[in-house]
Enzyme design. Structure first.
Site, PDB file in Angstrom:
ATOM      1  N   LEU A   1       0.870  -1.176   0.000  1.00 30.36           N
ATOM      2  CA  LEU A   1       0.000   0.000   0.000  1.00 30.36           C
ATOM      3  C   LEU A   1       0.905   1.224   0.000  1.00 30.36           C
ATOM      4  O   LEU A   1       2.004   1.200   0.572  1.00 30.36           O
ATOM      5  CB  LEU A   1      -0.884   0.024   1.252  1.00 30.36           C
ATOM      6  CG  LEU A   1      -1.943  -1.079   1.395  1.00 30.36           C
ATOM      7  CD1 LEU A   1      -2.651  -0.957   2.739  1.00 30.36           C
ATOM      8  CD2 LEU A   1      -2.957  -1.027   0.260  1.00 30.36           C
ATOM      9  N   ASP A   2       0.454   2.295  -0.629  1.00 31.86           N
ATOM     10  CA  ASP A   2       1.225   3.533  -0.601  1.00 31.86           C
ATOM     11  C   ASP A   2       1.392   4.023   0.835  1.00 31.86           C
ATOM     12  O   ASP A   2       0.588   3.686   1.718  1.00 31.86           O
ATOM     13  CB  ASP A   2       0.522   4.616  -1.427  1.00 31.86           C
ATOM     14  CG  ASP A   2       0.420   4.240  -2.902  1.00 31.86           C
ATOM     15  OD1 ASP A   2       1.323   3.537  -3.392  1.00 31.86           O
ATOM     16  OD2 ASP A   2      -0.561   4.648  -3.545  1.00 31.86           O
ATOM     17  N   LYS A   3       2.396   4.841   1.030  1.00 36.71           N
ATOM     18  CA  LYS A   3       2.730   5.340   2.372  1.00 36.71           C
ATOM     19  C   LYS A   3       1.518   5.909   3.096  1.00 36.71           C
ATOM     20  O   LYS A   3       1.284   5.620   4.271  1.00 36.71           O
ATOM     21  CB  LYS A   3       3.831   6.401   2.278  1.00 36.71           C
ATOM     22  CG  LYS A   3       4.199   7.046   3.608  1.00 36.71           C
ATOM     23  CD  LYS A   3       5.248   8.125   3.418  1.00 36.71           C
ATOM     24  CE  LYS A   3       5.579   8.811   4.745  1.00 36.71           C
ATOM     25  NZ  LYS A   3       6.583   9.892   4.577  1.00 36.71           N
TER      26      LYS A   3
END
Length: 327
Positions: free
Chosen positions: A137-139
């Site tokens: 997942l993105d940050k």
């Protein structure tokens, strides 16, 4: 840290005539073909006590033996960090990732990542590529991720991802009022002018499909639920921006913050202070890599998205009240 794997299997006669590496991949299906081939070349996977070439054909009835020590692959530091663990057993772990947490160490983020935390919590993952992390997942995106704790579990989970049998559903808040759900079927690739971004790329992009449906409409925004068929980098963010409904708080794909006309002061403040893409991995479904049991988990929206939705609802009610007074 190292793990020793010792296994033995007899070649079925109906597999006779096939290559050793093909047969071994069938017999030891817990492991990827590339890993099987490397073990054969190393002499860790043998036939009737003898080192055998990968392409050599077997007749059937032979005894195939595996005896290998898998050394730790991850050299990153294990760090004690709080993890929101939704589920865990000997084979997998499901975590609820908070916003601001990077998944993999990289330049500028050598520690303090989810991988560092996993290596501390489950040291056995050190011998698995990427410490068992099979998707990311993105940050700034929150929500559910599954982690493999064994090589066999990793092989199976990667296969489920590739076969698109693993179910992943997200919730997001888009800018603009949608009239209904739909499907975005547009290839995604690296942006031609900005290597930090992805874009819809009809010629060089990879196949990408996102399904979305409405949860609730507001005066100027829409709460949506999304399901992925594919897992391209930034897929939801790119697809929603492509159809002109970018996510709230997404500076890469949503552009500069634009305040809706005549919105309440509370919503104005909520939008101004919401500094990440409004995206949450809410539901995860998969077949357990060992038992085959179909499992599913769902987690609530994080507090910041819940507060944002409350502000959107209040703004919508106020807008409807003003409109009824005008009528």
């Amino acid at each position: 840290m190292a793990e020793r794997i010792v296994k033995e299997a007899q070649v079925p006669f109906d597999l006779g005539g096939n290559r050793f590496d093909q047969i071994a991949t069938e017999l030891f299906s817990d492991y990827s073909r590339s890993r099987i081939q490397s073990w054969i070349k190393e002499g860790a996977l043998i036939v009737d006590g003898k080192v055998t070439k990968p392409k050599e054909k077997l007749f059937g009835g032979e005894m195939v033996s595996l005896d290998v020590v898998v050394e730790a692959q991850e050299t990153h530091e294990a760090q004690e960090m709080a993890l929101d663990i939704v589920y865990e057993d000997n084979d997998i772990m499901v975590v609820n990732k908070p916003t601001g947490l990077v998944v993999h160490p990289a330049v500028g983020n050598r520690d303090g990542t989810l991988m560092n935390a996993i290596l501390y919590h489950a040291p056995e993952t050190a011998h698995i590529p990427r410490a068992g992390i099979v998707h990311r997942l993105d940050k700034e995106t929150t929500g559910l991720m599954v982690v493999a704790k064994t090589l066999a579990a990793q092989t199976d989970l990667v296969s489920q991802l590739q076969e698109r049998s693993m179910g992943r559903e997200y919730e997001a808040i888009s800018i603009g009022v949608m009239t209904g759900g739909g499907i975005v079927d547009e290839p995604i690739g690296r942006h031609p002018h900005n290597r930090q971004k992805q874009a819809v790329e009809p010629i060089h992009g990879k196949h990408a499909v996102t399904h979305y449906r409405l949860v609730e409409r507001f005066t100027n925004h829409t709460h949506i639920r999304l399901k992925l068929e594919t897992g391209r980098t930034h897929q939801i963010r790119v697809h929603m921006a492509f159809i002109q409904y970018p996510l709230i708080g997404d500076p890469q794909y949503g552009g500069r913050l634009k305040m809706p006309k005549a919105c309440t002061p509370e919503l104005r403040e909520a939008l101004r202070t919401f500094r990440r893409q409004a995206l949450h991995a809410k539901r995860l479904e998969l077949a357990h890599p060992v038992t085959g049991e179909w499992m599913a988990w769902e987690v609530d929206l994080p507090e910041d998205m819940q507060k944002l939705i409350e502000a959107l609802k209040a703004d919508t009610s106020e807008s409807e009240r003003k409109e009824s007074e005008y009528l």
